[in-house]
Design a protein around this motif. Structure first.
Motif, PDB file in Angstrom:
ATOM      1  N   TYR A  52       0.802  -1.154  -0.030  1.00 17.36           N
ATOM      2  CA  TYR A  52       0.098   0.093   0.233  1.00 17.36           C
ATOM      3  C   TYR A  52       0.903   1.091   0.044  1.00 17.36           C
ATOM      4  O   TYR A  52       0.463   2.324  -0.953  1.00 17.36           O
ATOM      5  CB  TYR A  52      -0.833   0.054   1.393  1.00 17.36           C
ATOM      6  CG  TYR A  52      -2.103  -1.105   0.944  1.00 17.36           C
ATOM      7  CD1 TYR A  52      -2.840  -0.944  -0.104  1.00 17.36           C
ATOM      8  CD2 TYR A  52      -2.640  -1.685   2.146  1.00 17.36           C
ATOM      9  CE1 TYR A  52      -3.900  -1.894  -0.153  1.00 17.36           C
ATOM     10  CE2 TYR A  52      -3.459  -2.573   1.952  1.00 17.36           C
ATOM     11  CZ  TYR A  52      -4.195  -2.767   0.733  1.00 17.36           C
ATOM     12  OH  TYR A  52      -5.275  -3.564   0.552  1.00 17.36           O
ATOM     13  N   ALA A  53       1.914   1.236   0.843  1.00 17.58           N
ATOM     14  CA  ALA A  53       2.996   2.464   0.833  1.00 17.58           C
ATOM     15  C   ALA A  53       3.345   2.678  -0.512  1.00 17.58           C
ATOM     16  O   ALA A  53       3.568   3.894  -0.935  1.00 17.58           O
ATOM     17  CB  ALA A  53       3.725   2.300   1.885  1.00 17.58           C
ATOM     18  N   TYR A  55       1.898   1.872  -3.527  1.00 23.34           N
ATOM     19  CA  TYR A  55       0.997   2.377  -4.166  1.00 23.34           C
ATOM     20  C   TYR A  55       0.784   4.074  -4.149  1.00 23.34           C
ATOM     21  O   TYR A  55       0.426   4.817  -4.761  1.00 23.34           O
ATOM     22  CB  TYR A  55      -0.388   1.641  -4.012  1.00 23.34           C
ATOM     23  CG  TYR A  55      -0.384   0.198  -4.721  1.00 23.34           C
ATOM     24  CD1 TYR A  55      -0.604   0.263  -6.059  1.00 23.34           C
ATOM     25  CD2 TYR A  55      -0.422  -0.836  -4.123  1.00 23.34           C
ATOM     26  CE1 TYR A  55      -0.514  -1.025  -6.793  1.00 23.34           C
ATOM     27  CE2 TYR A  55      -0.867  -2.169  -4.587  1.00 23.34           C
ATOM     28  CZ  TYR A  55      -0.591  -1.981  -6.022  1.00 23.34           C
ATOM     29  OH  TYR A  55      -0.745  -3.401  -6.649  1.00 23.34           O
ATOM     30  N   GLN A  56       0.707   4.196  -2.582  1.00 29.23           N
ATOM     31  CA  GLN A  56       0.588   5.646  -2.227  1.00 29.23           C
ATOM     32  C   GLN A  56       1.833   6.640  -2.903  1.00 29.23           C
ATOM     33  O   GLN A  56       1.479   7.833  -3.478  1.00 29.23           O
ATOM     34  CB  GLN A  56       0.883   5.786  -0.828  1.00 29.23           C
ATOM     35  CG  GLN A  56      -0.500   5.672   0.068  1.00 29.23           C
ATOM     36  CD  GLN A  56      -0.354   5.833   1.557  1.00 29.23           C
ATOM     37  OE1 GLN A  56       0.131   5.143   2.118  1.00 29.23           O
ATOM     38  NE2 GLN A  56      -1.021   6.775   2.048  1.00 29.23           N
ATOM     39  N   GLN A  57       3.046   6.057  -2.926  1.00 28.01           N
ATOM     40  CA  GLN A  57       4.072   6.980  -3.416  1.00 28.01           C
ATOM     41  C   GLN A  57       3.903   6.946  -5.007  1.00 28.01           C
ATOM     42  O   GLN A  57       4.202   8.161  -5.686  1.00 28.01           O
ATOM     43  CB  GLN A  57       5.248   6.202  -3.123  1.00 28.01           C
ATOM     44  CG  GLN A  57       5.774   6.222  -1.695  1.00 28.01           C
ATOM     45  CD  GLN A  57       6.945   5.294  -1.392  1.00 28.01           C
ATOM     46  OE1 GLN A  57       7.866   5.122  -2.600  1.00 28.01           O
ATOM     47  NE2 GLN A  57       7.415   4.884  -0.337  1.00 28.01           N
ATOM     48  N   HIS A  60       0.020   8.641  -5.454  1.00 28.34           N
ATOM     49  CA  HIS A  60      -0.145   9.803  -4.336  1.00 28.34           C
ATOM     50  C   HIS A  60      -1.742   9.957  -4.188  1.00 28.34           C
ATOM     51  O   HIS A  60      -2.284  11.157  -3.904  1.00 28.34           O
ATOM     52  CB  HIS A  60       0.077  11.259  -5.243  1.00 28.34           C
ATOM     53  CG  HIS A  60       1.176  11.252  -6.003  1.00 28.34           C
ATOM     54  ND1 HIS A  60       2.662  11.319  -5.436  1.00 28.34           N
ATOM     55  CD2 HIS A  60       1.802  11.224  -7.213  1.00 28.34           C
ATOM     56  CE1 HIS A  60       3.573  11.484  -6.330  1.00 28.34           C
ATOM     57  NE2 HIS A  60       3.157  11.214  -7.377  1.00 28.34           N
ATOM     58  N   PHE A  61      -2.158   9.020  -3.632  1.00 25.76           N
ATOM     59  CA  PHE A  61      -3.525   9.158  -2.948  1.00 25.76           C
ATOM     60  C   PHE A  61      -3.244   8.710  -1.444  1.00 25.76           C
ATOM     61  O   PHE A  61      -2.237   8.229  -1.042  1.00 25.76           O
ATOM     62  CB  PHE A  61      -4.538   7.835  -3.242  1.00 25.76           C
ATOM     63  CG  PHE A  61      -3.969   6.431  -3.468  1.00 25.76           C
ATOM     64  CD1 PHE A  61      -3.903   5.783  -2.457  1.00 25.76           C
ATOM     65  CD2 PHE A  61      -3.704   5.556  -4.460  1.00 25.76           C
ATOM     66  CE1 PHE A  61      -3.460   4.461  -2.351  1.00 25.76           C
ATOM     67  CE2 PHE A  61      -3.570   4.386  -4.720  1.00 25.76           C
ATOM     68  CZ  PHE A  61      -3.213   3.731  -3.324  1.00 25.76           C
ATOM     69  N   SER A  62      -4.278   9.432  -0.630  1.00 18.34           N
ATOM     70  CA  SER A  62      -4.318   9.320   0.545  1.00 18.34           C
ATOM     71  C   SER A  62      -4.531   8.211   1.503  1.00 18.34           C
ATOM     72  O   SER A  62      -4.590   7.254   1.005  1.00 18.34           O
ATOM     73  CB  SER A  62      -5.374  10.242   0.952  1.00 18.34           C
ATOM     74  OG  SER A  62      -6.640   9.606   0.871  1.00 18.34           O
ATOM     75  N   THR A  63      -4.055   8.315   3.063  1.00 19.75           N
ATOM     76  CA  THR A  63      -4.329   7.206   3.828  1.00 19.75           C
ATOM     77  C   THR A  63      -5.559   6.756   3.605  1.00 19.75           C
ATOM     78  O   THR A  63      -5.991   5.692   4.052  1.00 19.75           O
ATOM     79  CB  THR A  63      -3.658   7.750   5.143  1.00 19.75           C
ATOM     80  OG1 THR A  63      -2.449   7.945   4.841  1.00 19.75           O
ATOM     81  CG2 THR A  63      -3.719   6.302   6.075  1.00 19.75           C
ATOM     82  N   VAL A  66      -6.535   4.265   0.827  1.00 19.44           N
ATOM     83  CA  VAL A  66      -5.719   3.029   1.349  1.00 19.44           C
ATOM     84  C   VAL A  66      -6.768   2.131   2.078  1.00 19.44           C
ATOM     85  O   VAL A  66      -6.962   1.087   1.888  1.00 19.44           O
ATOM     86  CB  VAL A  66      -4.311   3.218   2.243  1.00 19.44           C
ATOM     87  CG1 VAL A  66      -4.076   1.717   2.634  1.00 19.44           C
ATOM     88  CG2 VAL A  66      -3.417   3.716   1.362  1.00 19.44           C
ATOM     89  N   SER A 263       1.426   2.355   6.573  1.00 21.18           N
ATOM     90  CA  SER A 263       1.517   3.924   6.560  1.00 21.18           C
ATOM     91  C   SER A 263       1.674   4.401   8.076  1.00 21.18           C
ATOM     92  O   SER A 263       2.548   5.277   7.858  1.00 21.18           O
ATOM     93  CB  SER A 263      -0.063   4.307   6.230  1.00 21.18           C
ATOM     94  OG  SER A 263      -0.537   3.994   5.011  1.00 21.18           O
TER      95      SER A 263
END
Length: 421
Positions: A52-53, A55-57, A60-63, A66, A263
């Motif tokens: 998930y981290a 994918y966030q990087q 650029h979607f928020s916690t 997630v 996260s």
């Protein structure tokens, strides 16, 4: 995780000794293949946890997003659990288990071919469908294959099948993020290789399960399809709702490890290793499985009392690890929390089943699992929303306080109802 009513078993007929030996070996082969398939399929459901981290990087979607990607999984589980989780009683275990494994292969393809946010959401729902079909079917299949190995009149306890099913279920959810985290950390293509590996293994296991013996006799004529009924007799509602509340709280705790823990590690503890994130999720779920196995002979009341004695300090250390911050304290807290939550879930499940007459037990347990899977998703989404407005360590502190209050109240009611019988 649910159980199924006993069925006519082909392995218990009187035959010559060579045929008996061959049948026992065939059922033993099927038992261990089914256990491994159960473990890997549950493991696949948690493969995205350490990713998930990443994918966030990348996106650029928020916690909060997630938690949404994680939580839509419960939609698939709940839908398939009540629309198809009981169908293997009528058509045969393999007729449901093999397609369930292949449905997760389809999920792996979606992860690979549609790597955007909509693809992640679709893939998670598909994974939930597979898991909802798998839990009851695989648990019942293992119990019946165990009878095929030793015979229905064997003095060997069916506890082995229960222990293996528990280890495959919770242990699988732990092994998935561990394997995915190691692959993401030390192998190329971290957002592709875990799905390729698990998808390939699931195809092989589906073929092996197809070669295993069937353990049910197909009904002829087959009954008309209907959804799994959910009903709670009025006399059992107090104990049922208390047990379900405890199940919701335990699943909410596990949900944190499968969604937000990476996260928290990256943002609060500054630990961005996918391998570490996967290892912590594995430790929590493995501890839950081991605790259930080691204490499986205890009664409901003793199980629930011990669970709180483990879970409360575990949650305290988890929070302490975030506030100091201390990775070592966070890890120890995660292990204790996983063990305690696993025991809470086991005790609550047994209590919910015991609250109903035998003729209504499957229906009552369906209601219990509905509540539990709501607990797996809704609180986690709430945490994701809250982290948009407050620091993660503050949000977790409030979450832990709510969980402890809910558990104390619900477990006291469950123990009181159990003691009154």
């Amino acid at each position: 995780m649910t159980s199924a009513p006993p069925v006519t078993h082909a392995g218990t007929r009187r035959r010559g000794q060579p045929a008996v030996v061959r049948s026992a070996r065939h059922h033993s082969f099927g038992f261990w293949v089914a256990a491994l398939a159960f473990l890997v399929n549950m493991g696949f459901s948690a493969v995205p946890t350490p990713l998930y981290a990443l994918y966030q990087q990348r996106d650029h979607f928020s916690t909060f997003m997630v938690t949404v990607v994680y939580a839509v999984y419960a939609i698939g589980v709940i839908g398939s659990l009540f629309l198809g989780g009981h169908v293997s009683d009528w058509v045969g275990r393999k007729q449901v288990f093999v397609p369930a494994l292949l449905i997760n292969v389809l999920s792996a393809l979606v992860f690979l071919l549609v790597p955007s946010l909509p693809g992640l959401l679709i893939a998670r729902v598909v994974t939930g469908i597979s898991v909802g079909l798998t839990t009851a079917t695989a648990t019942a299949y293992l119990a019946e294959l165990h009878v095929g190995i030793f015979g229905s009149e064997s003095p060997r306890s069916p506890r082995r099948a229960q222990v293996v099913a528990t280890a495959a279920n919770l242990g699988g959810i732990g092994i998935g993020p561990l394997a995915a985290g190691l692959l993401a950390q030390f192998a190329p293509q971290p957002l592709r290789l875990p799905y390729i590996v698990f998808g390939g293994v699931l195809i092989l296991l589906a073929l092996l399960v197809a070669a295993a013996p069937e353990t049910t006799v197909r009904a002829d004529p087959a009954p008309a399809w209907r959804p799994q009924r959910i009903a709670v007799p009025s006399a059992a509602r107090g104990a049922f709702f208390a047990a379900t509340a405890a199940g919701v709280a335990s699943f909410a705790v596990f949900g944190v490890f499968n969604s937000l823990a990476p996260s928290f590690l990256a943002g609060t503890l500054h630990e961005r290793s996918a391998a570490v994130a996967g290892a912590i999720a594995f430790a929590a779920f493995a501890a839950g499985a081991v605790a259930q196995i080691l204490l499986s002979r205890l009664g409901v009341n003793a199980t629930l009392r011990i669970s709180m004695a483990i879970l409360t300090p575990g949650l305290g250390l988890l929070i302490g690890g975030m506030w100091l911050p201390s990775l070592a304290m966070f890890v120890v807290g995660g292990v204790l929390t996983g063990a305690g939550a696993g025991l809470v879930f086991r005790g609550a499940l047994v209590a919910a089943g015991a609250a109903a007459p035998p003729g209504s037990r499957a229906e009552v347990l369906s209601g219990f699992f509905l509540g539990a899977y709501v607990g797996l998703s809704v609180p986690v989404v709430g945490l994701g929303i809250a982290t948009q407005y407050a620091p993660a360590r503050d949000v977790m502190l409030v979450f832990v306080a709510i969980v402890i209050v809910a558990l104390v109240a619900s477990l006291r009611a469950v123990i009181g109802a159990s003691s009154a019988k």
